[in-house]
Design a protein around this motif. Structure first.
Motif, mmCIF file in Angstrom:
data_model
loop_
_atom_site.group_PDB
_atom_site.id
_atom_site.type_symbol
_atom_site.label_atom_id
_atom_site.label_comp_id
_atom_site.label_asym_id
_atom_site.label_seq_id
_atom_site.Cartn_x
_atom_site.Cartn_y
_atom_site.Cartn_z
ATOM 1 N N LEU A 183 -3.462 83.082 48.357
ATOM 2 C CA LEU A 183 -2.622 83.664 49.409
ATOM 3 C C LEU A 183 -2.560 85.182 49.313
ATOM 4 N N PRO A 184 -2.790 85.866 50.431
ATOM 5 C CA PRO A 184 -2.600 87.323 50.450
ATOM 6 C C PRO A 184 -1.113 87.646 50.367
ATOM 7 N N GLU A 185 -0.819 88.847 49.918
ATOM 8 C CA GLU A 185 0.581 89.231 49.761
ATOM 9 C C GLU A 185 1.224 89.565 51.108
ATOM 10 N N ALA A 186 2.514 89.257 51.194
ATOM 11 C CA ALA A 186 3.367 89.650 52.321
ATOM 12 C C ALA A 186 2.961 89.024 53.652
ATOM 13 N N GLN A 187 2.232 87.926 53.611
ATOM 14 C CA GLN A 187 1.886 87.194 54.834
ATOM 15 C C GLN A 187 2.685 85.891 54.848
ATOM 16 N N PRO A 188 3.417 85.601 55.908
ATOM 17 C CA PRO A 188 4.271 84.403 55.905
ATOM 18 C C PRO A 188 3.467 83.117 56.015
ATOM 19 N N TYR A 189 3.766 82.190 55.125
ATOM 20 C CA TYR A 189 3.170 80.854 55.163
ATOM 21 C C TYR A 189 4.275 79.830 54.925
ATOM 22 N N PRO A 190 5.176 79.660 55.894
ATOM 23 C CA PRO A 190 6.317 78.760 55.674
ATOM 24 C C PRO A 190 5.908 77.319 55.392
ATOM 25 N N GLN A 191 4.829 76.845 56.007
ATOM 26 C CA GLN A 191 4.387 75.473 55.749
ATOM 27 C C GLN A 191 3.892 75.309 54.320
ATOM 28 N N ILE A 192 3.198 76.319 53.817
ATOM 29 C CA ILE A 192 2.710 76.243 52.444
ATOM 30 C C ILE A 192 3.883 76.284 51.470
ATOM 31 N N TYR A 193 4.870 77.133 51.745
ATOM 32 C CA TYR A 193 6.051 77.170 50.876
ATOM 33 C C TYR A 193 6.727 75.803 50.834
ATOM 34 N N ALA A 194 6.941 75.213 51.999
ATOM 35 C CA ALA A 194 7.611 73.910 52.052
ATOM 36 C C ALA A 194 6.787 72.839 51.347
ATOM 37 N N ALA A 195 5.469 72.886 51.533
ATOM 38 C CA ALA A 195 4.606 71.877 50.914
ATOM 39 C C ALA A 195 4.561 72.048 49.404
ATOM 40 N N LEU A 196 4.471 73.303 48.927
ATOM 41 C CA LEU A 196 4.456 73.528 47.483
ATOM 42 C C LEU A 196 5.762 73.083 46.857
ATOM 43 N N ASP A 197 6.864 73.407 47.496
ATOM 44 C CA ASP A 197 8.168 72.982 46.997
ATOM 45 C C ASP A 197 8.244 71.454 46.909
ATOM 46 N N ALA A 198 7.702 70.779 47.927
ATOM 47 C CA ALA A 198 7.745 69.314 47.961
ATOM 48 C C ALA A 198 6.865 68.685 46.890
ATOM 49 N N VAL A 199 5.660 69.224 46.704
ATOM 50 C CA VAL A 199 4.757 68.606 45.734
ATOM 51 C C VAL A 199 5.241 68.871 44.307
ATOM 52 N N VAL A 200 5.820 70.037 44.064
ATOM 53 C CA VAL A 200 6.384 70.312 42.741
ATOM 54 C C VAL A 200 7.571 69.386 42.479
#
Length: 243
Positions: free
Chosen positions: A101-118
């Motif tokens: 992931l590049p810095e400072a670019q919004p990826y809300p779906q990736i955040y939600a998915a990473l939180d869920a898989v963790v």
């Protein structure tokens, strides 16, 4: 620049005698780097464990300056690093995300998915409960970064039923009928990558084979390929768990 946000710690790099440079994924502002004063101290080091949920506050005088970061622990996943399989999973998930992931670019779906898989890795009593979600997360990363696979219909005939393979060249699904005679050249497509739900071990490894192929081909090239060592450790430990 002033940002206050929940975040997931992705990577920590020592800086100077006592500090650390931390990269963390936020829901709305993407990956944010920051310098944590005393980040190598006994008090703060456990907070900066990759995969931990934190509340971060980034402050900088200009947008180009590395922000000073203060952190507050929201939820620790440190105990998971005492278990070989969960540790390998969290190491791979955070390293892959930090690399791609590049810095400072919004990826809300990736955040939600990473939180869920963790959360799934933390909650499931065995790897069978979360291994398939690793492949689905990798599939999401490919899609969000512009290399999504076309798994809804057969790339040859347009059929939407009996999809059983993926073309390693086009990334499109191939029906069983269209694949006849060419099965050895294609990647097996497990049903859970399309429909979700539970997956058997054979399906899990088939899904991981698909995502590894396209990650290596399209995203993890050059120096970024070094992160694949973490994935290798994870798959090796999964295979041991099945044996």
């Amino acid at each position: 620049m002033h940002l206050s946000s929940p975040a997931i710690v992705l990577s920590v790099r020592p800086h100077g005698e006592h500090g650390a440079i931390v990269r963390a994924l936020t829901p709305r502002d993407g990956v944010q780097p920051g310098y944590v004063r005393g980040g190598r101290s006994r008090a703060i080091r456990p907070v900066l464990q990759p995969a931990n949920a934190i509340l971060g506050e980034w402050r900088a005088r200009t947008d180009v300056q590395l922000a000073a970061l203060t952190v507050e622990l929201v939820h620790s996943r440190a105990p998971l690093f005492d278990e070989a399989l969960p540790a390998a999973a969290l190491e791979w998930l955070t390293a892959l995300t930090a690399t791609l992931l590049p810095e400072a670019q919004p990826y809300p779906q990736i955040y939600a998915a990473l939180d869920a898989v963790v959360d799934a890795v933390e909650a499931a009593p065995s790897a069978r409960g979360w291994a398939g979600s690793i492949a689905r997360y990798e599939l999401l990363l490919l899609a969000e970064l512009g290399f999504g696979l076309a798994l809804e219909e057969c790339v040859v005939t347009g059929a939407r039923e009996h999809l059983a393979f993926v073309s390693p060249k086009s990334g499109g699904a191939v029906s069983r009928a269209a694949a006849s005679g060419y099965e050895a050249r294609l990647l097996a497509l497990p049903a859970f990558l399309q429909a979700g739900g539970e997956a058997g071990w054979n399906e899990v490894f088939a899904g991981l084979a698909i995502t590894r192929h396209f990650l290596e081909r399209d995203l993890l090239t050059g120096r970024a390929a070094e992160v694949l060592a973490a994935r290798g450790r994870l798959v090796e430990r999964l295979q041991r768990a099945v044996a």
